[in-house]
Design an enzyme around this catalytic site. Structure first.
Site, PDB file in Angstrom:
ATOM      1  CG  ASP A  14      35.078 -13.875 -24.376  1.00  0.00           C
ATOM      2  OD1 ASP A  14      36.198 -13.473 -24.727  1.00  0.00           O
ATOM      3  OD2 ASP A  14      34.626 -14.991 -24.675  1.00  0.00           O
ATOM      4  CG  HIS A  16      38.672 -14.370 -26.684  1.00  0.00           C
ATOM      5  ND1 HIS A  16      38.262 -14.606 -25.387  1.00  0.00           N
ATOM      6  CD2 HIS A  16      39.883 -14.953 -26.820  1.00  0.00           C
ATOM      7  CE1 HIS A  16      39.196 -15.301 -24.767  1.00  0.00           C
ATOM      8  NE2 HIS A  16      40.187 -15.528 -25.609  1.00  0.00           N
TER       9      HIS A  16
END
Length: 138
Positions: A14, A16
């Site tokens: 991930d 983000h």
């Protein structure tokens, strides 16, 4: 009183980054020493950082929906590394698709996580829980 240390980061593949930075900033504003590992963090990186810094807790974020897969076995690895009982908080978009959060929460608690948060949880809620778990006075 000595600052409590927390290790934060975004688990797995991930990338983000924005929420992770907001979490770190908010924790710092609440007088925590934050070890922010950034994005794409492995379980082993969290554990190594927690050991190295003598962390009081680990905060795991996941927004891309694969948190349940990325977090499998995390508590066991912490225990094996000598971090028995360290509070592990997890939050974000933890699973793929729309699933009942109570079911998701039960699965993560069964995996050994201390607290589990759905997407959109205000960081202040998590900080209050962290303060309580760590016995930190405000």
């Amino acid at each position: 009183m000595e600052k409590k240390t927390v290790v934060t980061g975004v688990i797995g593949a991930d990338a983000h980054a924005v929420g992770n930075k907001i979490i770190a900033f908010a924790l710092e504003q609440h007088n925590y020493n934050v070890v922010n590992l950034g994005v794409m963090v492995s379980q082993e990186e969290y554990i190594s950082a927690a050991i190295e810094t003598k962390a009081d807790a680990i905060l795991v974020s996941s927004m891309y929906g694969h948190g349940e897969i990325d977090c499998q076995g995390f508590r066991q690895k912490c225990d094996e590394a000598g971090l028995q009982g360290i509070p592990i908080f997890v939050g974000g978009n933890l699973v793929v698709g729309k699933q009942n959060f109570e079911d998701v929460e039960k699965r993560f608690l069964a995996m050994g996580f201390t607290k589990v948060y759905p997407p959109g949880t205000d960081i202040e809620v998590s900080i209050k829980d962290l303060d309580k778990v760590l016995g930190k006075e405000n």
